[in-house]
Design an enzyme around this catalytic site. Sequence first.
Site, PDB file in Angstrom:
ATOM      1  CD  GLU A  30      34.739  37.944  43.492  1.00 19.42           C
ATOM      2  OE1 GLU A  30      33.708  38.530  43.902  1.00 19.42           O
ATOM      3  OE2 GLU A  30      34.779  36.712  43.277  1.00 19.42           O
ATOM      4  CG  HIS A  81      29.877  38.060  40.714  1.00 22.54           C
ATOM      5  ND1 HIS A  81      30.368  36.783  40.665  1.00 22.54           N
ATOM      6  CD2 HIS A  81      30.637  38.720  41.632  1.00 22.54           C
ATOM      7  CE1 HIS A  81      31.395  36.678  41.500  1.00 22.54           C
ATOM      8  NE2 HIS A  81      31.584  37.840  42.096  1.00 22.54           N
ATOM      9  NE  ARG A 123      27.501  32.676  46.505  1.00 21.47           N
ATOM     10  CZ  ARG A 123      28.019  32.182  45.383  1.00 21.47           C
ATOM     11  NH1 ARG A 123      28.544  32.990  44.468  1.00 21.47           N
ATOM     12  NH2 ARG A 123      28.019  30.892  45.156  1.00 21.47           N
ATOM     13  NE  ARG A 139      22.963  34.389  39.883  1.00 16.59           N
ATOM     14  CZ  ARG A 139      24.070  33.916  40.437  1.00 16.59           C
ATOM     15  NH1 ARG A 139      23.995  32.971  41.366  1.00 16.59           N
ATOM     16  NH2 ARG A 139      25.265  34.366  40.076  1.00 16.59           N
ATOM     17  CE  LYS A 156      27.255  37.170  36.597  1.00 15.58           C
ATOM     18  NZ  LYS A 156      27.223  35.691  36.406  1.00 15.58           N
ATOM     19  CG  ASN A 189      24.034  33.886  36.464  1.00 14.80           C
ATOM     20  OD1 ASN A 189      24.699  34.851  36.064  1.00 14.80           O
ATOM     21  ND2 ASN A 189      24.562  32.908  37.177  1.00 14.80           N
ATOM     22  CE1 TYR A 233      32.453  34.903  37.272  1.00 17.52           C
ATOM     23  CE2 TYR A 233      32.670  36.375  35.400  1.00 17.52           C
ATOM     24  CZ  TYR A 233      31.931  35.873  36.455  1.00 17.52           C
ATOM     25  OH  TYR A 233      30.655  36.353  36.682  1.00 17.52           O
ATOM     26  CB  THR A 256      24.960  29.100  39.794  1.00 17.86           C
ATOM     27  OG1 THR A 256      25.757  29.291  40.972  1.00 17.86           O
ATOM     28  CG2 THR A 256      25.753  29.511  38.573  1.00 17.86           C
ATOM     29  CG  PHE A 302      31.352  27.598  32.091  1.00 18.04           C
ATOM     30  CD1 PHE A 302      31.655  28.771  32.790  1.00 18.04           C
ATOM     31  CD2 PHE A 302      31.359  26.396  32.800  1.00 18.04           C
ATOM     32  CE1 PHE A 302      31.941  28.744  34.144  1.00 18.04           C
ATOM     33  CE2 PHE A 302      31.655  26.357  34.168  1.00 18.04           C
ATOM     34  CZ  PHE A 302      31.951  27.538  34.834  1.00 18.04           C
TER      35      PHE A 302
END
Length: 150
Positions: A127, A116, A86, A103, A10, A113, A50, A92, A58
């Site tokens: 995606e 993704h 993950r 993270r 990100k 964070n 998203y 998250t 948010f």
Amino acid sequence: MMERTFVMIKPDAVQRGLVGEVIRRIEMKGFKIVAMKMTTISEERAKEHYAEHEGKKFFRDLVDFIISGPSVQIVVEGRDVIAAMRKMNGATNPAEAVPGTIRGDMGIETGRNVVHGSDSSASAEREIAIHFIESELQDYRRIDEAWLYE
Ligand code: IDP
Ligand code: MG
């Protein structure tokens, strides 16, 4: 099962110089990077990416953040890579992500964070198709595959 997942480093992580560290972990694990590029995601693409969060409080901040600067888009391949990635990303909320996760080691707040990762095979497929065209996916073997897989 051999799978592909979509990973995004990100904008916060790009600005903080963490691109190499995230990629290092993916490579060190043994997973294969089959596509990678740095782009500033368009608002349209961010909203599509998203879409499941549309309507949440948010959502606007999330979209604004994700389009705020360059991010790195990656397709990663490997055995059970969707769940594994993950786990490597961690919870998250970085405050709850355990040390050793990306993270947990590199972030403090949910809205910043670092990374993704797709949450299911359906999400991964969706995606990858948002961010890449088929010809951008590379077909090659890692030389160490014989030592990664029994
Ligand atoms: P995930 O990235 O671990 O799959 P999701 O629940 O799918 O988490 O949320 C997508 C992204 O939206 C998160 O990574 C985080 O950046 C952001 N986000 C989720 N929940 C919140 C929140 O409550 N406040 C601010 N940002 C959030
Ligand atoms: Mg998610």
